[in-house]
Design an enzyme around this catalytic site. Structure first.
Site, short mmCIF file in Angstrom:
data_model
loop_
_atom_site.label_atom_id
_atom_site.label_comp_id
_atom_site.label_asym_id
_atom_site.label_seq_id
_atom_site.Cartn_x
_atom_site.Cartn_y
_atom_site.Cartn_z
N GLY A 79 0.84 -1.20 0.00
CA GLY A 79 0.00 0.00 0.00
C GLY A 79 0.87 1.25 0.00
O GLY A 79 1.98 1.24 0.55
N GLY A 156 -6.41 -8.25 -8.03
CA GLY A 156 -4.97 -8.02 -8.22
C GLY A 156 -4.22 -9.25 -7.76
O GLY A 156 -4.79 -10.34 -7.62
N ILE A 236 -9.27 -7.56 3.62
CA ILE A 236 -7.82 -7.61 3.85
C ILE A 236 -7.12 -6.53 3.03
O ILE A 236 -5.90 -6.53 2.90
CB ILE A 236 -7.21 -9.01 3.54
CG1 ILE A 236 -7.68 -9.53 2.17
CG2 ILE A 236 -7.60 -10.02 4.58
CD1 ILE A 236 -6.97 -8.95 1.01
N ASP A 262 -8.97 -7.78 8.59
CA ASP A 262 -7.56 -7.59 8.98
C ASP A 262 -7.24 -6.10 9.00
O ASP A 262 -6.26 -5.69 9.60
CB ASP A 262 -6.64 -8.31 7.99
CG ASP A 262 -5.19 -8.32 8.47
OD1 ASP A 262 -4.98 -8.50 9.70
OD2 ASP A 262 -4.28 -8.15 7.65
N HIS A 286 -4.17 -6.12 11.56
CA HIS A 286 -3.39 -5.90 10.32
C HIS A 286 -2.15 -6.81 10.27
O HIS A 286 -1.02 -6.33 10.25
CB HIS A 286 -3.02 -4.42 10.18
CG HIS A 286 -2.75 -4.03 8.75
ND1 HIS A 286 -3.04 -2.78 8.25
CD2 HIS A 286 -2.22 -4.71 7.70
CE1 HIS A 286 -2.70 -2.71 6.98
NE2 HIS A 286 -2.19 -3.88 6.62
N SER A 289 0.75 -9.33 6.16
CA SER A 289 2.09 -9.68 5.66
C SER A 289 3.04 -10.10 6.79
O SER A 289 4.25 -10.21 6.58
CB SER A 289 2.69 -8.49 4.90
OG SER A 289 2.91 -7.40 5.78
#
Ligand SMILES: O=CC(=O)O
Length: 319
Positions: A79, A156, A236, A262, A286, A289
């Site tokens: 992001g 995506g 997410i 998330d 969050h 990753s």
């Protein structure tokens, strides 16, 4: 020849990235657990590159202070809503991010939330903790993924990884929405539909879109009103894609079955927020990753973006 100077915004940046930078550059790392904007502004002048291991805003104010030497801004994230990309590029500064390497990890979290929400994991735990669980044939019944329609908002790299994983759950039909029909959608057997169609037909709605002017507040009361009462909603992507009050109403009024998030707006969701009182609300802070390998890979790519830019080569993932 003097080495390039790179500023890194957090001391706990993964070593994979730091080592790569140190092999070619002089690296300054902002110290302390929570470096402030003032620390960043004080440190930035004279650097050729900035490595963002947090979500510090890079805007005209910071770029003015950074001065003419700054050649590249690299964020260790997919992001990039914390970057004024247009302003950075207008000044001839390169800018990169780290998509793709995190897609598998984020997709795993999407599946985790989807399963938890549809199988009422949180509600079950609350009943156990309260000593109220009674094993009856109709207790805590959820809805199957098998035979369902899954709608992906934003096909995506992350959306694609989610579909690939869910195929093994014997989903009946995948649909997706976004700017345009995609070949990868066709390859995965997913049908391109409008958002309205997706909301009406999906048993599971998964938001995997970045935050843009178009997606900001996309999930409002009207959107939740269109969804099935049995639908499970997963986000997410980014918190502000969803109006939190509208989600609260949707869950309280049982417009939808459950939600798994998330990401949320605001983040972190403040202690005592009403959403925490709802048994059909699953939340993670969050963690998309947050795996060792993924964070190492993100740091490596963010560092490589800088080295490439300083070497005059294309960035691995330019913006
Ligand atoms: O949310 C995670 C990221 O943008 O990298």
């Amino acid at each position: 020849m003097s080495k390039w100077k790179v500023l890194v915004t957090r001391h706990d940046t993964p070593l994979t990235g730091l080592k790569l930078l140190e092999s070619r550059c002089d690296v300054t790392i902002l110290s302390g657990e929570a470096p402030t904007r003032a620390d960043l502004i004080q440190a930035i002048p004279g650097h050729d590159a900035i490595f963002l291991s947090d979500h510090s805003h890079v805007n005209a104010e910071l770029l003015d202070v950074a001065g003419d030497k700054l050649k590249v801004v690299s964020t260790m994230s997919a992001g990039y809503e914390h970057l004024d990309v247009a302003e950075i590029k207008r000044r001839g500064i390169k800018v990169g991010h780290t998509p793709v390497v995190l897609s598998a990890a984020v997709a795993e979290v999407a599946i985790l939330l989807l399963l938890n929400a549809t199988r009422r994991a949180h509600e079950g735990r609350l009943l156990l903790e309260d000593g109220k669980f009674q094993p009856k044939p109709t207790t805590l019944l959820g809805n199957d993924i098998r035979g369902s329609t899954v709608g992906i908002v934003g096909l995506g790299s992350i959306g694609v990884e989610i579909v690939k994983r869910l195929i093994s759950f014997q989903v009946e039909r995948f649909v997706y929405t976004g700017h345009a029909r995609k070949k990868i959608g066709d390859d995965l057997g997913a049908k391109f539909v409008t958002l309205d169609e997706l909301l009406k037909m999906s048993d599971f709605v998964v938001v995997a879109t970045p935050l843009t002017n178009e997606t900001h507040g996309l999930f409002d009361d009207a959107a939740f009103d269109k969804m099935k009462k049995t639908a499970v909603f997963v986000n997410i992507g980014r918190g502000p894609v969803v109006k939190t009050d509208a989600l609260l109403r949707a869950l309280k009024e049982k417009k939808i079955f459950a939600a798994g998030l998330d990401v949320v707006d605001p983040e972190p969701l403040p202690k005592g927020h009403e959403l925490f009182t709802l048994p059909n609300f699953e939340i993670l802070p969050h963690l998309g990753s947050s795996t060792v390998k993924t964070r190492n890979d993100m740091a490596t790519v963010a560092a490589q973006n800088i080295i490439n830019a300083l070497d005059g080569k294309p960035l691995v993932y330019p913006l």
